[in-house]
Design a protein around this motif. Structure first.
Motif, short mmCIF file in Angstrom:
data_model
loop_
_atom_site.label_atom_id
_atom_site.label_comp_id
_atom_site.label_asym_id
_atom_site.label_seq_id
_atom_site.Cartn_x
_atom_site.Cartn_y
_atom_site.Cartn_z
N SER A 50 0.84 -1.20 0.00
CA SER A 50 0.00 0.00 0.00
C SER A 50 0.87 1.25 0.00
CB SER A 50 -0.92 0.00 1.22
OG SER A 50 -0.16 -0.01 2.41
N THR A 51 0.32 2.34 -0.45
CA THR A 51 1.05 3.61 -0.54
C THR A 51 1.32 4.18 0.84
OG1 THR A 51 0.04 4.09 -2.68
CG2 THR A 51 0.97 5.95 -1.48
N ARG A 52 2.52 4.68 1.03
CA ARG A 52 2.86 5.40 2.26
C ARG A 52 2.51 6.87 2.05
NH1 ARG A 52 8.90 4.68 3.71
NH2 ARG A 52 8.25 6.13 5.36
N TRP A 53 1.73 7.40 2.96
CA TRP A 53 1.26 8.78 2.84
C TRP A 53 1.88 9.66 3.93
CZ3 TRP A 53 -1.19 9.76 -1.51
CH2 TRP A 53 -1.94 8.75 -2.13
N VAL A 54 2.14 10.92 3.59
CA VAL A 54 2.48 11.91 4.61
C VAL A 54 1.29 12.01 5.55
CG1 VAL A 54 2.99 14.35 5.04
CG2 VAL A 54 4.01 13.18 3.08
N SER A 55 1.54 12.02 6.84
CA SER A 55 0.47 11.88 7.83
C SER A 55 -0.35 13.15 8.00
CB SER A 55 1.05 11.49 9.19
OG SER A 55 1.78 12.59 9.74
N ARG A 56 -1.51 12.96 8.58
CA ARG A 56 -2.40 14.09 8.87
C ARG A 56 -1.72 15.10 9.80
NH1 ARG A 56 -8.49 13.15 11.32
NH2 ARG A 56 -9.00 15.31 11.90
N SER A 57 -1.00 14.60 10.80
CA SER A 57 -0.35 15.52 11.75
C SER A 57 0.77 16.30 11.07
CB SER A 57 0.19 14.73 12.94
OG SER A 57 1.17 13.79 12.53
N GLU A 58 1.50 15.68 10.15
CA GLU A 58 2.56 16.40 9.44
C GLU A 58 1.98 17.50 8.55
OE1 GLU A 58 6.13 13.51 8.34
OE2 GLU A 58 4.20 12.51 8.04
N ILE A 59 0.90 17.17 7.85
CA ILE A 59 0.26 18.18 7.00
C ILE A 59 -0.25 19.33 7.85
CG2 ILE A 59 -1.62 18.63 5.39
CD1 ILE A 59 -1.46 15.67 4.56
N SER A 60 -0.92 18.98 8.96
CA SER A 60 -1.49 20.01 9.82
C SER A 60 -0.40 20.91 10.40
CB SER A 60 -2.29 19.34 10.95
OG SER A 60 -2.98 20.30 11.71
N ALA A 61 0.74 20.32 10.76
CA ALA A 61 1.83 21.12 11.31
C ALA A 61 2.38 22.10 10.28
CB ALA A 61 2.94 20.21 11.81
N GLU A 62 2.47 21.67 9.02
CA GLU A 62 2.95 22.57 7.96
C GLU A 62 2.03 23.78 7.81
OE1 GLU A 62 5.47 22.78 5.61
OE2 GLU A 62 6.59 21.29 6.75
N ILE A 63 0.74 23.54 7.90
CA ILE A 63 -0.23 24.63 7.77
C ILE A 63 -0.19 25.54 8.99
CG2 ILE A 63 -2.68 25.20 7.50
CD1 ILE A 63 -3.00 22.40 6.17
N ALA A 64 -0.30 24.92 10.17
CA ALA A 64 -0.45 25.69 11.40
C ALA A 64 0.82 26.47 11.75
CB ALA A 64 -0.82 24.76 12.55
#
Length: 712
Positions: free
Chosen positions: A387-401
């Motif tokens: 299965s595909t490895r995805w950048v996590s929700r917490s990593e994405i959120s940290a980039e935005i916040a």
């Protein structure tokens, strides 16, 4: 020229509150006809009628098409054109567009029905492209006129055109000449026929003569009005784009559903960060995963305080505001590496209120799948189960916040619901990542993101990603990894020349690419002589197409040689030379562009569902649409709603979005906008039924294709 900077120049809320009232008073008399606000487009499949239909589509103006090449089409007769509603005569169309002045066979009952209908209800007729002849109010071209190409000719709006339907133009109407090998324009130039009530609105010099011939003019005869157009065009050509608004304004007497503006917004990505530079020896960009030569050393490009000062002076001169998409980690890293000093950030922060700002994530990280860069091109990394490895929700959120927090701490005037991810990552990107990162939508929700920038060259349509709606952005073909003209030309040559010339071979593999080169551009002159005019023309075509979608470049393009400015100056300077002061460029921020696109999509859905009706009875206009639907309306100046002036001024008319939340709204037209049936200026009498127009030359049209530019 004053430009519109305030948000929502054509967004809902312009007069929404004013529609909390019952429908207007019923008309006691039944003699005054009802005229529906809908256009009849009779097409022969040619580019001219298609162009006018496309203009109506873009503005959101309802129309009905009759395809003359369809054997099963409806017959145009009295019953098709008019009927009776509630005891009142109804004209079903406010205007008629024909492919020429008479596309039917001699003695046609359909042409007779149209002529009688136009005469009875004072309905205007547009001859989309017709032969110059007495039946159209003009002398034959052989009588001291001209038939032939107009490539590169500068036509002119006449005095009558300036006080009439083309008053939004400064005067010049240049005809394109994009290729010496293609005839792009063909026209008949002629003067009014003896005794004809004909008023030229746009004309051009007749070759070999001191006289001028009409290209667009109004012919009044037999109680009818025709707009006679004697040059061929397609929907993309600049000469049509300049005149399209006036053609619609003339045929609708300035009253129709739908509205249009000329929009331009420019996003500058990667502000505060640095962009890797193209290496002219290696033909790749050190720092990119595909630049594997061991001698490849990154050579970053980053703006300086002087570049900020230049941008500020340019904005003031052009009366235009740039949108800066920033990556705060670029400044944090700069201060860590230079004893706390970042002169660029200090200068930008000092001038923060003179730009608009967009969250571009903290580090510009790739937010889609985890990239496996051990191969070229890269691929998505996989888990043990495949299965595909995805950048996590917490990593994405940290980039935005984290980026938002830094911006707030330094006082940037942010809109928290706007976001552009680095490389538009997180969204699907072919061929490696065929779907969105499933964690992207939840992370957007965590951070209250409502508008998400996307790449128009990949996804021209808007769509939902979690709580956010995408705002497609046009990539300008000014490369992210170039700060000098010579670098831009070198990379451009590599991309768009063949392998035998040392190029990438993209054009050989994709022959439909429109920017292919027969020979490499001169490094010293190629940027200014070839790339700038091409990119200017492409961007200006978007501006003239009622297209609010923003364009994007990169901070590197504002540094060193500042190569973005010649293109931006070409767009804005070219625009100013063409348009009058009452038709400024509308410069919206991203969320307002998103709202405009959202309203258009809802309006299009209502039109497609057939749930919209609008009509005029005397000086009252009533709009019926599904409850809560935002309705775009264009009206003459002085139109009121419940005693309040309606709309916002643009191009000599008033327009805006309305709402039908509390019943059908009724607008009151000013006395200066006399009902069409009150027009007594037409000459009386009759004219013989015109014979069919001779065959006209339709040269190959110019299509539009925007080359893809990667957002890095």
């Amino acid at each position: 020229m004053q430009r519109i900077f305030r948000a929502g120049a054509l967004t809902a809320g312009v007069l929404v509150a004013a529609f909390g009232l019952p429908a207007g008073p019923a008309h006691a008399d039944t003699d005054t006809p009802r005229v529906d606000l809908r256009v009849l487009v009779v097409s022969d499949g040619g580019p001219a009628t298609e162009a006018i239909a496309a203009e109506l589509d873009t503005a959101g103006t309802p129309y009905t098409t009759i395809d003359l090449t369809d054997a099963d089409r409806p017959v145009i007769d009295t019953a098709f054109l008019a009927d009776t509603v509630d005891g009142r005569p109804r004209a079903r169309f406010q205007a008629v567009v024909l492919p020429d002045d008479n596309p039917f066979a001699a003695g046609s009952d359909e042409m007779d029905a149209l002529a009688a209908y136009e005469r009875t209800y004072a309905v205007p007729q547009v001859d989309a492209y017709t032969y110059a002849r007495p039946e159209a109010g003009l002398r034959y071209p052989v009588d001291d006129g001209y038939s032939g190409g107009l490539d590169g000719v500068q036509a002119q709006v006449t005095a009558a055109g300036r006080t009439g339907p083309f008053g939004y133009l400064e005067g010049a109407v240049p005809f394109e000449d994009n290729s010496p090998d293609v005839g792009e324009s063909y026209a008949y130039l002629s003067q009014p026929a003896p005794g004809a009530d004909f008023t030229p609105y746009v004309d051009a010099p007749i070759p070999g003569s001191n006289a001028r011939g009409s290209l667009v003019g109004e012919y009044r005869h037999d109680g009818r009005r025709e707009l006679v157009v004697t040059f061929v065009y397609n929907r993309y050509q600049q000469q049509f784009r300049l005149l399209a608004r006036g053609i619609v304004d003339w045929m609708t007497d300035g009253l129709h559903l739908g509205a249009s503006r000329n929009y331009f917004a420019v996003h500058v990505d990667d502000v505060l960060a640095a962009d890797d530079r193209w290496n002219t020896d290696l033909d790749c960009t050190p720092g990119d995963v595909d630049c594997t030569d061991p001698s490849a050393t990154p050579d970053p490009i980053r703006m300086t305080p002087a570049d900020v000062d230049h941008a500020l002076a340019w904005q003031a001169d052009r009366r235009f505001t740039l949108d800066l998409a920033y990556n705060a980690a670029g400044s944090v890293d700069q201060r860590e590496d230079h004893g706390g000093v970042d002169a660029l950030a200090d200068r930008l922060i000092a001038a923060r209120d003179r730009f608009r700002w967009i969250n571009h994530t903290y580090t510009h990280a790739f937010l889609g799948c985890v990239q496996d860069t051990s191969v070229v091109p890269w691929k998505c990394a996989t888990n043990a189960d495949g299965s595909t490895r995805w950048v996590s929700r917490s990593e994405i959120s940290a980039e935005i916040a984290n980026n938002r927090v830094w911006g707030r701490n330094v006082g940037l005037p942010l809109e928290d619901d706007e976001l552009v991810t680095g490389e538009h990552s997180g969204l699907a990107v072919l061929p490696q990542q065929g779907e969105d990162n499933p964690h992207l939508g939840p992370a957007l929700a965590d951070n209250g993101i409502g508008w998400l920038g996307s790449d128009n060259s990949r996804e021209p349509g808007r769509r939902q990603v979690g709580p956010a709606t995408t705002v497609p952005r046009y990539p300008m073909n000014v490369f992210y990894n170039a700060a000098r003209a010579a670098e831009q030309v070198d990379e451009y040559n590599w991309i768009y020349t063949g392998r035998a010339q040392g190029g990438s071979g993209i054009c050989e593999d994709n022959p439909a690419t429109t920017t292919c080169l027969d020979a490499p551009l001169d490094p010293a002159t190629g940027y200014q002589d070839h790339i700038v005019p091409l990119e200017t023309r492409t961007a200006l075509s978007h501006v003239l197409g009622n297209d609010p979608r923003p364009h994007f470049i990169h901070q590197s393009n504002l540094a060193e040689d500042r190569i973005a400015y010649p293109v931006l100056d070409g767009v804005l300077g070219g625009y100013d030379a063409l348009f009058a002061a009452d038709t400024p460029v509308v410069n919206l921020r991203m969320k307002d562009i998103g709202a405009e696109l959202e309203h258009r999509a809802a309006w299009r859905a209502a039109l497609d569902a057939g749930s919209v009706t609008a009509y005029r009875i005397g000086d009252a206009v009533t709009v019926q649409a599904p409850a809560g639907t935002a309705v775009p309306v264009t009206v003459p100046t002085g139109t009121t709603l419940a005693g309040t002036v309606f709309g916002e001024a643009y191009a000599g008319r008033m327009s805006g979005w309305t709402s039908s939340a509390d019943g059908p709204p009724t607008l009151s037209l000013p006395s200066s906008a006399a009902a069409p049936l009150d027009d007594t200026a037409s000459a009386g009498g009759t004219t013989p039924a015109p014979a069919p127009a001779p065959a006209t030359t339709v040269p190959v049209g110019v299509s539009e294709s925007v080359p893809y530019t990667s957002d890095r």
